[in-house]
Design an enzyme around this catalytic site. Structure first.
Site, PDB file in Angstrom:
ATOM      1  N   GLU A 131      -3.166   8.040  -0.018  1.00 59.77           N
ATOM      2  CA  GLU A 131      -3.821   7.601  -1.574  1.00 59.77           C
ATOM      3  C   GLU A 131      -5.349   7.604  -1.078  1.00 59.77           C
ATOM      4  OE1 GLU A 131      -2.189   4.735  -4.204  1.00 59.77           O
ATOM      5  OE2 GLU A 131      -4.395   4.077  -4.517  1.00 59.77           O
ATOM      6  N   GLU A 139       2.029   0.344  -1.112  1.00 57.85           N
ATOM      7  CA  GLU A 139       1.090  -0.618  -0.342  1.00 57.85           C
ATOM      8  C   GLU A 139       1.681  -2.031  -0.400  1.00 57.85           C
ATOM      9  OE1 GLU A 139      -2.628  -0.535  -2.924  1.00 57.85           O
ATOM     10  OE2 GLU A 139      -3.130   1.466  -2.307  1.00 57.85           O
TER      11      GLU A 139
END
Ligand SMILES: *[C@@H]1O[C@H](CO)[C@@H](O)[C@H](O)[C@H]1NC(C)=O
Ligand SMILES: *[C@@H]1O[C@H](CO)[C@@H](O)[C@H](O)[C@H]1NC(C)=O
Ligand SMILES: *[C@@H]1O[C@H](CO)[C@@H](O)[C@H](O)[C@H]1NC(C)=O
Ligand SMILES: *[C@@H]1O[C@H](CO)[C@@H](O)[C@H](O)[C@H]1NC(C)=O
Ligand SMILES: *[C@@H]1O[C@H](CO)[C@@H](O)[C@H](O)[C@H]1NC(C)=O
Ligand SMILES: *[C@@H]1O[C@H](CO)[C@@H](O)[C@H](O)[C@H]1NC(C)=O
Ligand SMILES: *[C@@H]1O[C@H](CO)[C@@H](O)[C@H](O)[C@H]1NC(C)=O
Length: 663
Positions: A252, A176
Site C-alpha cells: 500500500e 496495518e
C-alpha cells in the site's frame, strides 16, 4: 588570459557541459516484476463509483483496467469487508452473523468482475481491515479464535470462486495491525486444506519490521509467507527483508492528493520502490477517489469519480503515470540488474520479458514536485541532464524503441501526459536523451500502447438540492442505496415479503454487534448523504425501531464528520426512542442535549420524522405534527454538513421514503 588558453577553456567547458552520462543495459536479470496495482477499500473508497450512470461508469472502469488504454492496472486489491469503519466508510462482510453467508454484498465483487472482464490476467488480492463481531467472540481481536478467523477469510475466497468464478491470487492478514505467526501458519494450512494452495499469503501489510525478523527466524512462518508487503516504505527496505529472500512489495502506497504533485509522487515511487528497495510491486491507496471529498483523504486516488449525480469524473495525472509502466510490461517480466539513479537526479528502471522485449522507464521528478503524503522526503537535487543508454547482450540488436513522454509543468501549467513521440533510432547500440526536470519517459520495444480517450464527461455539479429515495427502485447488484455512505454500521436494501403495507422495500441497518474494529467506530450507526456545504435543509424519513424496547433511530443534518473520527461527529441529531421519548442533540453520542420530551414512540411501528434547520433555529415533526420547535442551535451545531440517518446502538432498524430539501 591568453586567447589560445581561453579557446581551450571554452572547448573544455563545452565538452564538459554537453557531455552525456552513460548507462549500460545488459542481460543480467534482477527480480521478477509483479505488477502495479490499485486498492479499492480500506475503506469504502469506491462507494460512489457504483452509482454512476452508463456509459460513464464503464468509461471510468476502462481508464483503470482496460489494457492499452489508461492505467491498465496489473493488480486489483480489495478490502474483505468487515462491517466496520475502515477510513472513508464501512464495507459489508459476507458474514454479518455466524450463520449468515452472502457473496453479493457491497461492490467489491462487482469491481473484481469488471476488472477481470477488461483484463482476464489481472491479479486479485483480498485483505481484511476489520472483522464482524462474532469472529472475535466480542473481543476486539481476531486471533483468540484463529481457526474461526482463518475459516472466515477462506470462506471469502471460496465464495469468490463459487459465486463469481473469481480466482483470488493473494490474501493478507490484518491491515496495518499486529500479526500472529500462529494465525498465519493456520491460514496457510486452512487454504491448503480447501484446495487453495495456489493462493499466496502477503504479510503483514504494515512495516518491514517485525515481520521480516519473524520470517528470518521461523522456517515454518517463512514457508507460509510468500510476499513481505510493507506500507508507505518511502522507497526503502531493511537488511532483514532482503536477507529473507522473500518477494518484497509496497503493498500500500501513494495516498496523496491526486494533483500534479500526487502524480509526481507516484512517478518517483513506481521507479524508486525497486531501485532503492527491491520492491517488485506497488499498490496505490486508493484505486479511484469515489467517496465524498470531505471524508478523510479526499481525492487520494489514481483518478477522481466522486459525483455520480452529475456523472462528472476526472482522469488525473497518476492514471497516465501508471500507464508509463503498465502498458509496457506484464507481471512475470524481470527487472534488469542495471537499474538505478541518474547522475543529476532521478532514476531509471529497465524490464524484459526475457524473450527480447525491453522497456525502460525514466523519471526526473524534483523533490518539491514529488512529495508523497508520507513518509517525509529527504532533500535531493535534480537538474537537466543528457543520458546515453548502451544496449548490450541480446538487446544490442534492437534498432528502435517506442518513446512516450510526460512532462509536469508547474510553471506554465501546460503539462503533457503520456504523449507518443517519434520512436528513438538506436545507432551503434545506444541512444541519447536530453532530460529536463519533472519528466517521465518510457522507451520500449512494445508497440501496443495507446492513450485511451472518451469525450469529456458532463460538467461537475453540486449534489441535488431536492433528493428522494423510497428504496423501491433497486440497482440489483448492489446492497446499498445510492449515495448513502455508511460510517458505522451497514445500511442494506431490505424486502419484507410478509408486509402488505407501504413499507415492503426499505433500507435496514443490519449490524447488531460491535465489529472487530480497525479504527474507533461510533457506538451508534450512521450513514451520511448529500452536500457537505448544506446549511438550511429539511430531512424527512420514515423510520422503524425493530424489536428492541430501548432502541432509537435518528435523522440528522449538518453532520460534520465521518471516517476514523466518526465517534466525535457533530451535527443536529433528532432521535426517537422506543420508550416513548425524543431527544435533539448536537453530537452523535446523544450527550449534548438541545431539547427533549415525550413522543409516544415505540418499537415495531413506522413513524415519519422530519427535521428542519434554518440559520440558528430548528424544528422537528413526528407524523406530520410539530413535536419541537425553535431549538437554538447557534454555536452548538456545525454551520454546515451532510444529512444522515442512524441508530443509537448496533441494532436493526429500518428507513423508508427518505427525502431532502436543501436551500
Ligand atoms: C545536452 O546536450 C545538448 C546537445 O544535444 C546540449 O546543448 C545541452 O547543453 C546538453 N545539456 C546538458 C545539461 O548537458
Ligand atoms: C494474458 O496473459 C497471456 C499469457 O501471458 C497473454 O498471452 C495475453 O495476451 C494476456 N492478456 C491480456 C489481455 O493482457
Ligand atoms: C560504436 O561503439 C563502440 C563502443 O561502444 C565504439 O568503440 C565505436 O567507435 C562506435 N562506433 C561509432 C561509429 O560510433
Ligand atoms: C414485516 O412485515 C410484517 C407485517 O407488516 C411485520 O409484522 C414484520 O415486523 C415486518 N418485519 C420486519 C423485519 O420489518
Ligand atoms: C412511502 O413509501 C411507500 C413505499 O415504500 C409508498 O407506498 C408511500 O406512498 C410512501 N409514502 C410517502 C408519504 O411518500
Ligand atoms: C404515526 O403514524 C403511524 C402510521 O404511519 C402510526 O402507526 C403511529 O401510531 C403514528 N404515531 C403517532 C404518534 O401519531
Ligand atoms: C441559511 O439561513 C440563514 C438564515 O435565514 C441565512 O442567513 C443563511 O445565509 C442561509 N444559508 C444559506 C447557505 O443559504
Amino acid at each position: 588570459m591568453p586567447s589560445s588558453l581561453t579557446l581551450v577553456y571554452v572547448m573544455f567547458m563545452c565538452f564538459y557541459f554537453s557531455r552525456s552520462d552513460d548507462y549500460v543495459l545488459d542481460d543480467k536479470l534482477g527480480r521478477t516484476f509483479d505488477g502495479i496495482g490499485g486498492l479499492s477499500g480500506g475503506g469504502a473508497t469506491s462507494r460512489l463509483l457504483v452509482n454512476y450512470a452508463e456509459p460513464y461508469r464503464s468509461q471510468i472502469l476502462d481508464y483503470l483496467f482496460k489494457p492499452n488504454f489508461g492505467a491498465s492496472l496489473h493488480i486489483l486489491k480489495v478490502e474483505i469487508g468487515g462491517d466496520a469503519q475502515t477510513t472513508d466508510g464501512t464495507e459489508p462482510t459476507h458474514m454479518h452473523y455466524e450463520n449468515d453467508e452472502n457473496y453479493f454484498r457491497g461492490y467489491e465483487w462487482w469491481l473484481m468482475l469488471e476488472a477481470k472482464k477488461r483484463n482476464p490476467n489481472i491479479t486479485l488480492i483480498g485483505l481484511p481491515w476489520a472483522f464482524p463481531g462474532w469472529v472475535g467472540h466480542g473481543e476486539n481481536w481476531p486471533y483468540d479464535f484463529p481457526d474461526i478467523t482463518a475459516n472466515y477469510v477462506v470462506s471469502w475466497i471460496t465464495g469468490a470462486k463459487r459465486s463469481h468464478g473469481l480466482d483470488i491470487d493473494y490474501v493478507g492478514v490484518w491491515n496495518e495491525r499486529p500479526f500472529d505467526s500462529k494465525y498465519i501458519k493456520l491460514l496457510r494450512y486452512t487454504l491448503d486444506k480447501n484446495g487453495l494452495d495456489k493462493v499466496k499469503i502477503i504479510a503483514s501489510d504494515n512495516l518491514w519490521e517485525p515481520i521480516a525478523f519473524y520470517v528470518l527466524q521461523d522456517e515454518e512462518l517463512s514457508a507460509a509467507v510468500d510476499v513481505i508487503g510493507a506500507h508507505y516504505p518511502g522507497t526503502t527496505t531493511i537488511k532483514e527483508a532482503l536477507e529473507s529472500d522473500k518477494t518484497l512489495w509496497s503493498s500500500e502506497d501513494y495516498s496523496t492528493f491526486n494533483d500534479e504533485v500526487g502524480g509526481g509522487c507516484w512517478a518517483r515511487i513506481l521507479n524508486q520502490n525497486y531501485v532503492n528497495g527491491m520492491m517488485t510491486s506497488t499498490i496505490s491507496w486508493n484505486l479511484v477517489a469515489s467517496y465524498y471529498e470531505n471524508l478523510p483523504f479526499g481525492r487520494d486516488g489514481l483518478m477522481t469519480a466522486e459525483e455520480p449525480w452529475s456523472s462528472n469524473y476526472v482522469v488525473e495525472s497518476p492514471i497516465w503515470i501508471t500507464a508509463h509502466t503498465t502498458q509496457f510490461t506484464q507481471p512475470g517480466w524481470s527487472y534488469l540488474q542495471t537499474v538505478g539513479h541518474l547522475n543529476k537526479g532521478g532514476s531509471y528502471v529497465a524490464l524484459t520479458d526475457r524473450k527480447g522485449q525491453l522497456t525502460v522507464v525514466i523519471e526526473t521528478m524534483t523533490h518539491d514536485h514529488s512529495v508523497c503524503i508520507r513518509p517525509p522526503l529527504e532533500p535531493f537535487e535534480v537538474t537537466p541532464q543528457n543520458v546515453t543508454f548502451h544496449l548490450k547482450g541480446s538487446f544490442a540488436s534492437i534498432s528502435q524503441l517506442q518513446l512516450w513522454k510526460s512532462r509536469f509543468d508547474f510553471k506554465t501549467k501546460n503539462p503533457v501526459f503520456f504523449q507518443k513521440l517519434d520512436p528513438v533510432k538506436i545507432s551503434n547500440g545506444s541512444f541519447t536523451l536530453n532530460l529536463d526536470v519533472d519528466e517521465v519517459y518510457t522507451l520500449s520495444t512494445i508497440t501496443t500502447a495507446q492513450r485511451g480517450a472518451y469525450p469529456d464527461p458532463p460538467p461537475s455539479a453540486a449534489f441535488p438540492k431536492l433528493y428522494k429515495d423510497d428504496f423501491n427502485v433497486r440497482n440489483p447488484p448492489f446492497t446499498e442505496a445510492p449515495d448513502f455512505a455508511d460510517q458505522t454500521g451497514v445500511f442494506e436494501y431490505f424486502m419484507n415479503l410478509t408486509d402488505p403495507g407501504p413499507h415492503v422495500f426499505t433500507l435496514r441497518q443490519v449490524v447488531t454487534q460491535r465489529p472487530v474494529t480497525w479504527v474507533a467506530d461510533a457506538d451508534q450507526t450512521i450513514s451520511v448523504i448529500g452536500d457537505y456545504s448544506w446549511q438550511n435543509i429539511t430531512v424527512t424519513c420514515d423510520v422503524l425501531i425493530e424489536k428492541t424496547k430501548n432502541g432509537a433511530v435518528f435523522i440528522a443534518a449538518r453532520v460534520d464528520k465521518g471516517g476514523g473520527d466518526v465517534r466525535t461527529t457533530k451535527g443536529l441529531f433528532f432521535w426517537v426512542y422506543a420508550d416513548g421519548t425524543y431527544k435533539v442533540t448536537s453530537d452523535i453520542q446523544g450527550t449534548t442535549i438541545l431539547t427533549e420530551g415525550k413522543s409516544g414512540t415505540s418499537s415495531d411501528i413506522w413513524y415519519t420524522l422530519s427535521l428542519s434547520i434554518k440559520g440558528d433555529t430548528a424544528t422537528g415533526m413526528l407524523n406530520g405534527s410539530l413535536l419541537w420547535k425553535s431549538a437554538v442551535v447557534s454555536g452548538k451545531v456545525p454551520k454546515n454538513g451532510w444529512a444522515a440517518i442512524g441508530t443509537s446502538s448496533f441494532e436493526v432498524a429500518q428507513f423508508d421514503n427518505f427525502s431532502i430539501e436543501a436551500e
